[in-house]
Each structure stands twice: as structure tokens, then as C-alpha cells.
Write a protein that holds these residues in place. Structure first.
Motif, PDB file in Angstrom:
ATOM      1  N   TRP A  58      88.346  12.044 135.024  1.00 39.19           N
ATOM      2  CA  TRP A  58      88.306  10.823 135.826  1.00 39.19           C
ATOM      3  C   TRP A  58      86.870  10.401 136.147  1.00 39.19           C
ATOM      4  N   LEU A  73      90.166   6.649 132.416  1.00 38.80           N
ATOM      5  CA  LEU A  73      89.905   5.245 132.708  1.00 38.80           C
ATOM      6  C   LEU A  73      89.713   4.387 131.463  1.00 38.80           C
ATOM      7  N   ARG A  80      86.128  -3.466 132.574  1.00 39.85           N
ATOM      8  CA  ARG A  80      85.101  -2.616 133.168  1.00 39.85           C
ATOM      9  C   ARG A  80      84.103  -3.401 134.012  1.00 39.85           C
ATOM     10  N   VAL A  85      84.060   2.281 140.037  1.00 41.31           N
ATOM     11  CA  VAL A  85      84.520   3.631 140.364  1.00 41.31           C
ATOM     12  C   VAL A  85      83.697   4.128 141.547  1.00 41.31           C
ATOM     13  N   ARG A 346      96.126   9.058 132.885  1.00 43.77           N
ATOM     14  CA  ARG A 346      95.755   7.970 131.972  1.00 43.77           C
ATOM     15  C   ARG A 346      96.897   6.967 131.825  1.00 43.77           C
ATOM     16  N   ALA A 349      96.898   4.738 134.757  1.00 43.50           N
ATOM     17  CA  ALA A 349      95.781   3.795 134.632  1.00 43.50           C
ATOM     18  C   ALA A 349      96.114   2.673 133.651  1.00 43.50           C
TER      19      ALA A 349
END
Length: 450
Positions: A58, A73, A80, A85, A346, A349
Motif C-alpha cells: 500500500w 493502488l 493519480r 496518499v 487491490r 481499490a
């Protein structure tokens, strides 16, 4: 003190037992208000995933903007530049503090409150008011629904679920007061009706849904006359916008109806168990879509969504994992189990990425709905093997209406209270706080330097 939306606008299509909320349509605004309509409201949400994460997969190796996305991620790669984060945050009120076992119940109960819950399996529950409800108290009167609470796990609402803690702690993250949880809706049909049913007919929305299903009618069939009258007042851009929006509403309604295992509700407030859906993914995506439509129509600006309750031992056969999630989180440093845990992380996510995709497709003001959202995604535990409430897996997604410094990995001082982040999040959407739970200040590092 909240300030009402100063822009007059037509917000609903009306029909028998039905009110369909609409997004902003500039054609309906007075000429002097159309420029102001480009300033969209800010929305704030919290998406909760359980049992921590495999932190090695992570946590980005580098800080700042040049970091490489870690494996968990990677499904968020397309966004992005729209998320940050944040590592180093802690939820210390979820620690034992002399109360022994019960980490999963404490994790949920303290996640948005920053308050250590009273250990009890009885009626004398006590934690703190959650940050979403602090927001609802100040700005919730600006929308039809002060807040929206969703979950994919209904759970028990009484008795002991985790080492002497009441089940009510483990299946809720939103608290209206220190003793009153905001029970989340787990039934997509009921959540849909909450958005589009007539609030003047409280308690009748699920029965109305059942009647429509029996007659094979859509909710939109009841507002067609109003929609046709409205279209005559719209320019070409708004007609296209209205058509796309109503198509989204109808699509969600059909997706709910296609869930063959999903029965017609017998009584209002019915709860659907996750196993009543063909797949867990189907349930998740229906709830994400409800939240997207709630934000698009400005029906609410505050939402919480429990993807799965903390302590969930759900298997994930659709991605080839038959072991329970909770069991895998107690991996005892077995590398094979940690890899399976990372795959579950994942997968969650990836589902969240689809939600961001959806928000990005909805135009609003000078950008998209995603640009005007501030969404926290993460867990109240980091290393599930140790039930650690420190260095939590947290990210912030969306533009927040401007001002957020996204596209980076922000490392804060270890053990910074997560409630410091909440104070800054709420301040950004116009909510004043002096303190939330165990907060010691604010985390204004999430904003761009002015």
C-alpha cells in the motif's frame, strides 16, 4: 451557521408518490445567477474498507509527486493526479486502552469519532459524534437529505459481536450523538427510494417501489409529463444533460431490478443480506452509484459508505480467493497469506476506482463532479495481524472544489491523530470545529500553499 444556496432553481420532477431530484440546469436560472451556478457545492464522503491492509503493497516508497504507485493502488492510476496518499495518521482511540480484545468493534466506532467506545454488549453504548454528523448539523439543512449512510453489511443491531462489544459498534461508523448511531442503509432499493421517493409520504417508499415492480413500471414513468413540460424550457445543452441524467437514473433502477435474488421488500426498512446478490461486486457498485446520483443531484453533500464491516471474513471467489478476509489479515507474516490479503486490498481499490471514474464522467460547473468532491478512502487499522491503529492506509480523492494538493504521497508525523485531518476536511467544506475526538489541531498540509 449554515448559509442557504442563494441560487433559485427547479430541483424536482414530480409525479404520483415520486420526486426526482435534478442536477443544476442553467436554462432554469435567472440570467444574473447563471455565472454563479458555475461555482458548484463541495461534497465530502468517507469510504471505509475493513481489516487494514498489507502495508508493504500500500505504502509508496517515495514521498512527494514523483512516487511510484504501489501494487494495491495501481487500479487508481488513471486518477493519480486526483488523489493524495497520506501516511503516518493514527486512530489511537481504537487501541485497547485497558479494554482488552475487541479491536474490530473499536476500529469502526472510533473511525470517524476519534472517541474510545465504552465496552459493553448492552444498551449503554457510548462513543462520540462522528465528523460526518458534525458536518450534517452545520450544513445538512442546505440539501434535502442532511447526510447519507450506506453499507454492504447489515449486521446485528444488538448483542455482543466482538469480545464483549455491542454489535452496533462494529457495523456503524456514523454517530449522530455519543449514544445514537446512524444505521446505514444496506438495501439498494431502499437507498434508491430514499433519493427519489416523495418525502411527504414517509414510510411508503418501499411499498411504492413494490407496486411499480408489480406493474412493471419505472419511477420515471410517473414523472414523464413533468419532464416533457420541463424540456420545453431548456436549451439544447440542458436537454442533453437532462436526458443523460434520467438515463442514469433509469439504468440504476434496472440494475437493481435485474438483481434476481433481490426480493421485493415486505415492509419499509427491510434489510438485504449481501448473499442475496449475485455478486458482492454488484452490491458495491449499486451503492456507489446511489452515492454518485445523490451528489449529482445535490440531494446531500455528506455521505459515508461501509464497503464491508471491520472483522468481515468474507471470501472473494470472484478473484480466486476462498479464504476469509479476516483470517487472511491475521497472516502471522506468512508471505502467501499476505499476497492474498494484498489482492483483496487491490480489489477494493479497483471498485473505488470505478466510482471515481463515474464521478469524473459527470460535468459540473467548469469541471466534473469529482473536482467538487473530497472523499477519504481507507481503514481504521493498518497491520491487521497486530490490530494496529497506527500508520493507517488512507487516501484523499477528488478536487474538493479547489485548494487540495493532490497527486502526491504526503508523509505526516507518526501518530498524528486522524481527527486532525477531519478538522481540515470539514473546514474546507465550510464546517467550523474546535475539536473532534482526540484531535490536537488541523492537518492543513493537505492544501496547496497559497
Amino acid at each position: 451557521m449554515s448559509i442557504a444556496n442563494p441560487i433559485p432553481r427547479r430541483t424536482f420532477l414530480r409525479g404520483l408518490g415520486t420526486m426526482v431530484a435534478l442536477p443544476v440546469l442553467n436554462s432554469l436560472l435567472p440570467a444574473g445567477a447563471r455565472a454563479a451556478a458555475t461555482t458548484a457545492p463541495k461534497r465530502v464522503a468517507w469510504v471505509y474498507v475493513p481489516n487494514g491492509a498489507n502495508m508493504a503493497d500500500w505504502t509508496p516508497a517515495a514521498t512527494g509527486t514523483g512516487y511510484e504507485l504501489p501494487a494495491i493502488l495501481e487500479p487508481l492510476a488513471a486518477h493519480r493526479n486526483k488523489f493524495t496518499v497520506v501516511t503516518g495518521l493514527a486512530n489511537r482511540m481504537g487501541d485497547e486502552l485497558g479494554d482488552g480484545g475487541g479491536a474490530h468493534a473499536r476500529a469502526s466506532a472510533s473511525f470517524l469519532t476519534g472517541v474510545h467506545p465504552r465496552k459493553t454488549a448492552g444498551a449503554d453504548i457510548k462513543t462520540g459524534i462522528s465528523c460526518d454528523q458534525i458536518a450534517a448539523n452545520q450544513i445538512g439543512d442546505q440539501t434535502r437529505l442532511p447526510s447519507l449512510e450506506l453499507s454492504c453489511d447489515g449486521g446485528q443491531r444488538a448483542g455482543s459481536c466482538d469480545s464483549g462489544y455491542s454489535c452496533i459498534y462494529q457495523f456503524n461508523i456514523s454517530w449522530k450523538s455519543e449514544t445514537q448511531p446512524m444505521l446505514p442503509e444496506v438495501n439498494p432499493r431502499a437507498a434508491f427510494e430514499r433519493l427519489f421517493g416523495n418525502p411527504d409520504q414517509v414510510g411508503a417508499t418501499l411499498e411504492a417501489s413494490a407496486r411499480r415492480a408489480l406493474n412493471r413500471k419505472s419511477l420515471l414513468d410517473y414523472v414523464l409529463d413533468d419532464a416533457h413540460r420541463l424540456e420545453k424550457r431548456l436549451d439544447a445543452t440542458d436537454r442533453r444533460k437532462l436526458d443523460e441524467y434520467l438515463s442514469s437514473v433509469r439504468d440504476l433502477e434496472r440494475r437493481i431490478a435485474r438483481a434476481a435474488e433481490f426480493p421485493l421488500p415486505a415492509v419499509p426498512g427491510g434489510v438485504a443480506a449481501p448473499e442475496m446478490f449475485e455478486t458482492y461486486e454488484q452490491h458495491m457498485q449499486l451503492m456507489y452509484e446511489v452515492m454518485a446520483l445523490a451528489f449529482q443531484t445535490d440531494s446531500t453533500r455528506i455521505a459515508t459508505f461501509i464497503v464491508a464491516h471491520d472483522g468481515s471474513n468474507r471470501p472473494y471467489p470472484t478473484i480466486g480467493i476462498r479464504d476469509g478476509h479476516h483470517d487472511l489479515s491475521h497472516h502471522r507474516n506468512d508471505e502467501a497469506k499476505k499476497k492474498l490479503l494484498a489482492r483483496i486490498n487491490r480489489y477494493h481499490a479497483a471498485q473505488f476506482a470505478r466510482f471515481l471514474d463515474r464521478l469524473q464522467t459527470i460535468p459540473e460547473g467548469d469541471g466534473t463532479l469529482l473536482d467538487n468532491c473530497l472523499i477519504q478512502y481507507g481503514s481504521a487499522l493498518s497491520n491487521g495481524n497486530e490490530h494496529s491503529p497506527e500508520n493507517l492506509p488512507i487516501l484523499l480523492a477528488g478536487g474538493g472544489g479547489g485548494g487540495l494538493a493532490t497527486g502526491r504521497h504526503l508523509k505526516v508525523d507518526d501518530k498524528t491523530p486522524m481527527t486532525n485531518l477531519y478538522r481540515s476536511m470539514l473546514g474546507h467544506v465550510g464546517v467550523h470545529t474546535e475539536k473532534i475526538g482526540d484531535s490536537t489541531g488541523k492537518l492543513d498540509a493537505i492544501f496547496r500553499a497559497s
